[in-house]
Design a protein around this motif. Structure first.
Motif, PDB file in Angstrom:
ATOM      1  N   ALA A  77     -32.706   7.586   6.480  1.00  0.00           N
ATOM      2  CA  ALA A  77     -32.895   7.416   5.038  1.00  0.00           C
ATOM      3  C   ALA A  77     -34.025   6.438   4.740  1.00  0.00           C
ATOM      4  N   LEU A  78     -34.225   5.470   5.650  1.00  0.00           N
ATOM      5  CA  LEU A  78     -35.228   4.422   5.422  1.00  0.00           C
ATOM      6  C   LEU A  78     -36.564   4.739   6.087  1.00  0.00           C
ATOM      7  N   ASP A  79     -36.683   5.938   6.647  1.00  0.00           N
ATOM      8  CA  ASP A  79     -37.914   6.356   7.342  1.00  0.00           C
ATOM      9  C   ASP A  79     -38.246   5.464   8.534  1.00  0.00           C
ATOM     10  N   LYS A 137     -31.380   4.689   9.459  1.00  0.00           N
ATOM     11  CA  LYS A 137     -32.803   4.743   9.826  1.00  0.00           C
ATOM     12  C   LYS A 137     -33.472   5.969   9.211  1.00  0.00           C
TER      13      LYS A 137
END
Lengths: 393, 275
Positions: A378-380, A376
């Motif tokens: 890393a994926l904002d 999460k």
């Protein structure tokens, strides 16, 4: 080099090397009996090993995280259970010392005088989400009344003090996790299940019931509700220390396999097994994975631990622990394959290492939670947003 | 362990901000990395614009030469030059793996002769890492782009999150391992796992990074399944570069043989080679 009290500073890595051969000799017996390594613990306390992370101002040597991790790797290669019991203590006191204040001072001085801490943050039904303790702490006159259950209370049989979590509720009725460090009580806490497990059998990681246990205010560690933040900022002590135990087991497995395969001769080839390509290739894979695990652990040990992003720090350290323990488990699995059927026999320490190293995949932090948070981040995607996943709403 | 030549854990695309107070040497280093980053972006665009042009690597190498990257030098001597080469190769690999491997060969040719094979392994390892990092970056960006509403997109799916996290963990391990071995050359007591002499030791990151880079790129390919064809093409090229890119052929089997024999105390020059 002498410290401020004139005492010579202990070289903990050297001390671990001195203690390891005896611990290795005892390991098989402790494992077979699932008995607690009281003799090892007594030697660790007597030699000053258990006070390594006590800061100099409180009578210790203030060992660095790097020193702790290397010493622990050496102990773990000899006896994984003993190293794991000590791990809970040495990183626990390091984190408490970091908090400062009166609770840190008395705890550190107690450890310098030989106290032994066991930590209890795991609970049945919590699933590795240690920041949501179900043990209740209700306000009572001058302290708290604790009720709940603890699992995997590693080191309990040898502990003089217990470091545990519980949750009180705030004015809005929301849970506030707290930490307590108290002298081991003689009443209102009982063992409900003796530790009898496939691996790490000598850790005494009993299950406990806490029943109307009164804990005086002076045993509270840190401010109410700040436990998650305190843990996140000091988490490098915990997860690096955990990881070092399992890397140590993997290192021990590689050394054991190399020794055996250089010595063992089978009649078909008339030379040591080390000349077989299959053995060479698997040993090479072991060495590469071990090198990767050690490098990742050491990078975490030397990372910046004082940044302004506690959650990011927690995730980086947790991801390291997940990677390193996975690699360690792969190393020992390969070791079993290299060694062949003899590794399955109880006389071969590899089978114990194989059972012990699996615990690295199971101990906190919970792998799936770490992967969720790291993904999460890393994926904002907001980590704590509800619903947690698409399609769950 | 001291913090040696290569100490940064951040991926290249996060390193473009000019650090404060870095001194003259640091400024020169930063300028070179910045130039490498700009060229990497150019190389990637070139490949997308002219996918079947066989001369791209030569053209790219000429640009790298003009920027002073091929003739890189370091005030810290050969070990400093290797450390800086590794950093630059990671950056260049983010634009074009084939070019980065060609640059790795060129930089290796300038290594002290006794250490050439070790340099080659470190330089190739850096390219594998740079390629894996780039595939991660593309996969994450594509996933974010396809998750515009923030509620139902792939970024909110647990499988996607787990895959991204595992790639991230792999990259952190790869970075740490390469850093460790490059530092180990400068500080031999830095404590890296050692199985033998320099060449055998240098096979460890070479084998590990080549193997794990493929895993990371494979995961990136899975994550970009429904993405723009151009993004998917970029991942395909990276995958191809990981598989066939190195200029100096050195197989994983050869690496395993050298590491294994060294660990077990067998001279790799003994003949017959096998029983």
């Amino acid at each position: 080099m002498p410290g401020s009290d004139g005492r010579e500073r202990i070289d903990y890595i050297e001390l671990a090397r001195e203690l390891a051969p005896t611990f290795a000799e005892r390991a098989a017996r402790y494992d077979a009996e699932a008995s607690f390594p009281h003799e090892n613990l007594a030697e660790l306390i007597r030699s000053g090993y258990t006070a390594m992370t006590v800061p100099p101002e409180f009578g210790g040597d203030g060992a660095s995280l790097a020193e702790l991790c290397e010493a622990q790797r050496i102990l773990a290669a000899a006896c994984g259970s003993t190293a794991f019991v000590v791990n809970m203590h040495v990183h626990g006191i390091a984190m408490i010392a970091k908090l400062g204040g009166p609770s840190a001072e008395w705890a550190c001085r107690a450890v310098a005088d030989g106290a032994m801490i066991a930590g209890g943050f795991s609970e049945p039904g919590v699933g590795g989400n240690w920041w949501h303790p179900t043990t209740r702490a209700e306000r009572a006159d001058g302290g708290y009344l604790l009720n709940g259950r603890k699992g995997f209370f590693t080191g309990y049989p040898g502990a003089t003090h217990l470091f545990l979590s519980a949750a009180t509720v705030d004015d809005r009725g929301l849970p506030q996790p707290m930490a307590f460090l108290l002298p081991k009580p003689e009443q209102n806490i009982r063992v409900t299940n003796e530790w009898d497990a496939a691996g790490m059998r000598a850790t005494g990681s009993h299950s406990l019931a806490i029943e109307n246990l009164f804990v005086d205010d002076r045993w509270v560690v840190g401010e109410r509700g700040t436990l998650p933040l305190l843990f996140m900022t000091g988490v490098h002590w915990a997860w690096c220390s955990f990881a070092s135990v399992f890397v140590g087991i993997a290192r021990g497995a590689l050394e054991h396999v190399v020794r055996t395969q250089r010595r063992r001769v089978i009649s078909v080839i008339g030379k040591p097994n080390a000349h077989l390509p299959g053995v060479q290739f698997r040993v090479a894979e072991m060495a590469a994975k071990l090198a990767a695990a050690e490098a990742h652990l050491d990078a975490a040990v030397h990372a910046d631990h004082d940044g302004s992003d506690p959650l990011g720090h927690y995730i980086d350290m947790s991801l390291m622990k997940v990677s390193v323990t996975q690699l360690a488990q792969e190393v020992v699995t390969l070791a079993m394959q290299v060694q062949g059927g003899s590794s399955f026999m109880t006389v071969d320490p590899l089978q114990r290492m194989y059972r012990d190293v699996v615990a690295g995949l199971l101990v906190s932090p919970a792998t799936d939670v770490v992967l969720e948070w790291a993904g999460k981040q890393a994926l904002d995607v907001p980590i704590f947003a509800e619903p947690r996943w698409a399609g769950a709403g | 362990m001291g913090r040696g030549w290569v100490g940064e854990m951040a991926a290249p695309w996060n390193r473009r901000k000019e650090p404060d107070d870095m001194g003259v040497e640091g400024a020169a280093r930063w300028a070179l990395r910045s130039a490498a980053g700009d060229l990497a972006a150019t190389f990637e665009k070139r490949r997308l614009d002219r996918p079947n042009n066989g001369n791209l690597v030569n053209e790219n190498m000429a640009d790298l030469s003009a920027a002073g990257i091929v003739s890189l030098d370091s005030p810290d001597g050969p070990e400093g030059r290797l450390a800086e080469s590794v950093e630059l190769l990671r950056i260049v690999a983010s634009g074009c793996g084939s070019t980065a491997f060609a640059l790795a060969a060129a930089l290796t040719n300038r290594a002290p002769s006794a250490a050439r094979q070790e340099w080659g392994h470190s330089c190739d390892s850096a390219v594998f890492l740079g390629l894996a990092e780039r595939s991660f970056q593309i996969a994450v960006q594509c996933t974010k782009d396809r998750s515009g509403d923030g509620v139902t997109g792939p970024a909110r799916l647990p499988g996607t999150q787990f895959a991204v996290a595992r790639m991230r963990a792999d990259l952190a391990t790869m970075t740490a391992l390469l850093t460790r071995y490059v530092n180990q050359r400068a500080e031999p007591d830095a404590g890296a796992v050692s199985v033998g002499e320099g060449v055998e030791d240098s096979c460890i990151p070479r084998y590990y990074l080549a193997t794990v880079a493929e895993r990371v790129v494979s995961a990136a390919f899975q994550l970009t399944e429904d993405s723009d064809p151009q993004d998917r093409q970029r991942i395909c090229w990276i995958w191809q570069d990981v598989k066939v890119g190195p200029v100096f052929a050195f197989t994983n089997d050869h690496a395993l043989e050298l590491i294994g024999k060294a660990a077990l105390g067998i001279d790799p020059n003994d003949r017959p080679r096998w029983l």
